[in-house]
Write a protein that holds these residues in place. Sequence first.
Motif, PDB file in Angstrom:
ATOM      1  N   SER A   1       0.809  -1.225   0.000  1.00 56.08           N
ATOM      2  CA  SER A   1       0.000   0.000   0.000  1.00 56.08           C
ATOM      3  C   SER A   1       0.838   1.269   0.000  1.00 56.08           C
TER       4      SER A   1
ATOM      5  N   HIS B   1       1.485   2.653   2.708  1.00 54.77           N
ATOM      6  CA  HIS B   1       1.089   3.314   3.945  1.00 54.77           C
ATOM      7  C   HIS B   1       2.290   3.281   4.885  1.00 54.77           C
TER       8      HIS B   1
ATOM      9  N   THR C   1      -3.440   9.985   2.203  1.00 55.75           N
ATOM     10  CA  THR C   1      -4.532  10.285   1.271  1.00 55.75           C
ATOM     11  C   THR C   1      -4.039  10.826  -0.065  1.00 55.75           C
ATOM     12  N   ARG C   2      -2.749  11.016  -0.239  1.00 56.95           N
ATOM     13  CA  ARG C   2      -2.221  11.498  -1.512  1.00 56.95           C
ATOM     14  C   ARG C   2      -2.293  10.394  -2.570  1.00 56.95           C
ATOM     15  N   ILE C   3      -2.154  10.741  -3.813  1.00 53.35           N
ATOM     16  CA  ILE C   3      -2.007   9.756  -4.869  1.00 53.35           C
ATOM     17  C   ILE C   3      -0.525   9.431  -4.986  1.00 53.35           C
ATOM     18  N   HIS C   4      -0.164   8.209  -4.637  1.00 59.08           N
ATOM     19  CA  HIS C   4       1.246   7.812  -4.617  1.00 59.08           C
ATOM     20  C   HIS C   4       1.815   7.833  -6.031  1.00 59.08           C
TER      21      HIS C   4
ATOM     22  N   ARG D   1      -0.120   5.071  -7.949  1.00 60.14           N
ATOM     23  CA  ARG D   1      -1.227   5.896  -8.434  1.00 60.14           C
ATOM     24  C   ARG D   1      -2.513   5.651  -7.646  1.00 60.14           C
ATOM     25  N   GLN D   2      -2.352   5.252  -6.387  1.00 56.41           N
ATOM     26  CA  GLN D   2      -3.484   5.029  -5.498  1.00 56.41           C
ATOM     27  C   GLN D   2      -3.195   5.684  -4.155  1.00 56.41           C
ATOM     28  N   GLN D   3      -4.237   5.823  -3.342  1.00 59.97           N
ATOM     29  CA  GLN D   3      -4.076   6.388  -2.013  1.00 59.97           C
ATOM     30  C   GLN D   3      -3.563   5.301  -1.060  1.00 59.97           C
TER      31      GLN D   3
ATOM     32  N   ALA E   1      -6.085   4.020   1.675  1.00 57.76           N
ATOM     33  CA  ALA E   1      -7.221   3.269   1.137  1.00 57.76           C
ATOM     34  C   ALA E   1      -6.798   1.860   0.757  1.00 57.76           C
TER      35      ALA E   1
END
Length: 234
Positions: free
Chosen positions: A18, A20, A137-140, A144-146, A149
Amino acid sequence: TTNRRRVAWALLVVLPASRHQYVHVTFSQTVAAVIHGLEDAWVFFGGVVRRVVLDNLPAAITKADRYDPIFQRTMEEYARHRGFVIDPAPVRMPTGKPHVERGVPYLRENFFRGETWRDLAHVQASAITWVREVAGTRIHGTTRQQPLAVFEQVERATLLPLGAARFDPPRWARCTVHPDHHISSGKALYSVPTRFCRRRVWVRGDTTLVRIYADRELIETHATQPPGGRATTH
């Protein structure tokens, strides 16, 4: 309060799927400080990863070798306690830990630069808020996802449960038994059976117990004493 400035370090823990992350801020780079940061990270994530790729910190890696590393004794014990495998990053190869390597500049530029905090507790609380509300919450740039999430939808379920009690990092030391049948550990004295007088022993001490070993044999256990204290059973 004081206006004295102190140098602090950040332990950055990044989950590979992720992206994260968790940020632990500390004044120390000891093995106890690293373990404390990892323990806080598992609480934050709600579970433990199955493999930890460690940068070759002296606090965690005694011998940095790609094929035959030697882990610091307390760190190896901690890995067994939590159930993860230690995988040391290759020496002088940033590509061996790309998730953290790429995360460090982002953390430095987007969280630390230009900010001022009152104390360590303030910066730690700010770091957790930033991880959840900004970094998470940024777009990695790669996925290209949070990150937050993806973590909640996919990665959280793969973590090991955080069942065991919080790890109490021990101190290991090599000591010689004095002629009075005691050893010194943490500025306190602990008795050892007479037959081990003048022998070299291993001492493992944490916040509650001091265990004394001759080779691999446990020969004595004492309640941990404050500096200047003394525990005698023989």
